[in-house]
Design an enzyme around this catalytic site. Sequence first.
Site, mmCIF file in Angstrom:
data_model
loop_
_atom_site.group_PDB
_atom_site.id
_atom_site.type_symbol
_atom_site.label_atom_id
_atom_site.label_comp_id
_atom_site.label_asym_id
_atom_site.label_seq_id
_atom_site.Cartn_x
_atom_site.Cartn_y
_atom_site.Cartn_z
ATOM 1 N N PRO A 163 -28.711 -86.427 8.585
ATOM 2 C CA PRO A 163 -29.284 -87.404 7.671
ATOM 3 C C PRO A 163 -30.790 -87.231 7.483
ATOM 4 C CG PRO A 163 -28.032 -88.448 9.444
ATOM 5 C CD PRO A 163 -28.258 -87.030 9.818
ATOM 6 N N GLU A 164 -31.181 -86.933 6.264
ATOM 7 C CA GLU A 164 -32.592 -86.946 5.891
ATOM 8 C C GLU A 164 -32.753 -88.054 4.865
ATOM 9 O OE1 GLU A 164 -33.955 -82.963 4.949
ATOM 10 O OE2 GLU A 164 -32.461 -82.086 6.264
ATOM 11 N N LYS B 5 -36.754 -92.011 7.254
ATOM 12 C CA LYS B 5 -35.354 -91.845 7.641
ATOM 13 C C LYS B 5 -34.852 -93.040 8.448
ATOM 14 C CE LYS B 5 -36.266 -86.896 8.233
ATOM 15 N NZ LYS B 5 -36.312 -85.819 9.243
ATOM 16 N N HIS C 164 -16.966 -91.974 19.963
ATOM 17 C CA HIS C 164 -18.428 -92.011 19.955
ATOM 18 C C HIS C 164 -19.007 -93.216 19.238
ATOM 19 C CE1 HIS C 164 -18.595 -88.112 21.844
ATOM 20 N NE2 HIS C 164 -17.757 -87.645 20.947
ATOM 21 N N ARG D 258 -23.873 -86.894 19.092
ATOM 22 C CA ARG D 258 -24.868 -86.270 19.976
ATOM 23 C C ARG D 258 -25.890 -87.242 20.541
ATOM 24 N NH1 ARG D 258 -25.705 -80.777 16.431
ATOM 25 N NH2 ARG D 258 -23.490 -80.600 16.045
ATOM 26 N N ARG E 105 -54.967 -79.291 6.843
ATOM 27 C CA ARG E 105 -54.126 -78.820 7.942
ATOM 28 C C ARG E 105 -54.000 -77.299 7.977
ATOM 29 N NH1 ARG E 105 -51.266 -83.312 9.950
ATOM 30 N NH2 ARG E 105 -50.489 -81.828 11.471
ATOM 31 N N ARG F 142 -37.094 -74.347 14.598
ATOM 32 C CA ARG F 142 -36.127 -74.736 13.575
ATOM 33 C C ARG F 142 -35.725 -73.534 12.750
ATOM 34 N NH1 ARG F 142 -35.638 -77.816 16.213
ATOM 35 N NH2 ARG F 142 -35.896 -80.053 16.285
#
Length: 339
Positions: A2-3, A69, A117, A145, A189, A298
């Site tokens: 999920p984003e 999120k 779960h 998870r 940055r 990632r």
Amino acid sequence: MPELPEVESVVRSLRPLLVGRTIEELMVPAERRAGEWPATLRRLLDSPPARLREQVRGTRIAAVGRIGKNIQISLVPLAATGDAENASPAAPRTLWVHLGMTGRLTSEDSEVPASKHTHLIFVLGGAPATASAARFGWLHFADIRRFGRVRLTVDSPASAAPHGRPLSKLGPEPMDIAAEEFARRLRARRTRLKALLLDQSFVSGLGNIYADESLFRAGLHPLKIAATLKPAQATALHASAQTVLREAIAAGGSSISDYVDGQGRQGWFQIHHNVYQRTGEPCHSCATPIRKIVVGGRSTHFCPRCQPGRVPRVLKRATKPRAAQSAVKRDSRPKGARR
DNA sequence: AGCTCTTCCTGAAAGC
DNA sequence: TGCTTTCAGGAAGAGC
């Protein structure tokens, strides 16, 4: 996973079923098995289930929203006694749910048994907005998870803010920031674009899928240093992030692993992915095989031709000297970074 | 201070 | 066939 688009889809699907209803009870299957503070829930919840139960029981769901999120469920106590001495029992509060990797927040028929779960079951009362929603008597939170988080904040009555904001470190969402401001932040940055897009304090809502897809559409190499972007490139990235998210929301999100919305429906944006999990497949634009590298731990997918850029030397060392030749298609397993 | 890396967790899939 | 290893990843926390 999920984003922002997936979370937005969950919120939109749950809102008409939840707003106006009451929370009668909170059931926590693990309590029966493992006592009052089950080890399996220590990270998921920030306090014992009993405390959460105490705070949600007897409240009405006033709103269902989202910040980045994070799902935001606003609760108002039913018996608001204006008790001045101890205001906290009557104070409005917010239930925050982060789905992590495999979290699901779904409305269920009252008869549906909890899956292996399913960690939390909110028992709903009161009348839903529409008659068709009445059969949904439960709100399940399941998470294979257990990377998800559920927490509750009690909004201080003294505070002018309508909701507690435990998310102060969260950056703006791509759609809520102007291109110039986005570019200004990029210039500050000196880190790789991919890592920066995943940093929720820089922009919120992007995860691995939409970061990769945004970079592809902007034609930017994931290892490019943010501060080195030309103004037009920064603008392109801003625009592509907005477009990708908007299109993904319209498609109901991407169902990659086991994502479904609040009513158990899949999303379909995964069929429009240009690079994510398309390693070795031809680029939709130029037919060059999509490559996969690891950035900040990632997996990162990109088209070497559509997203040109020099890879910093330190990041190139990967294989043993002997293998240092071939154009024979490199495989995608993690290399030097390992161990 | 600002980055990067590691950890947590399970199940599917690959490897042997 | 069946056991073992690898991999996926959000975000907190450790390490550099």
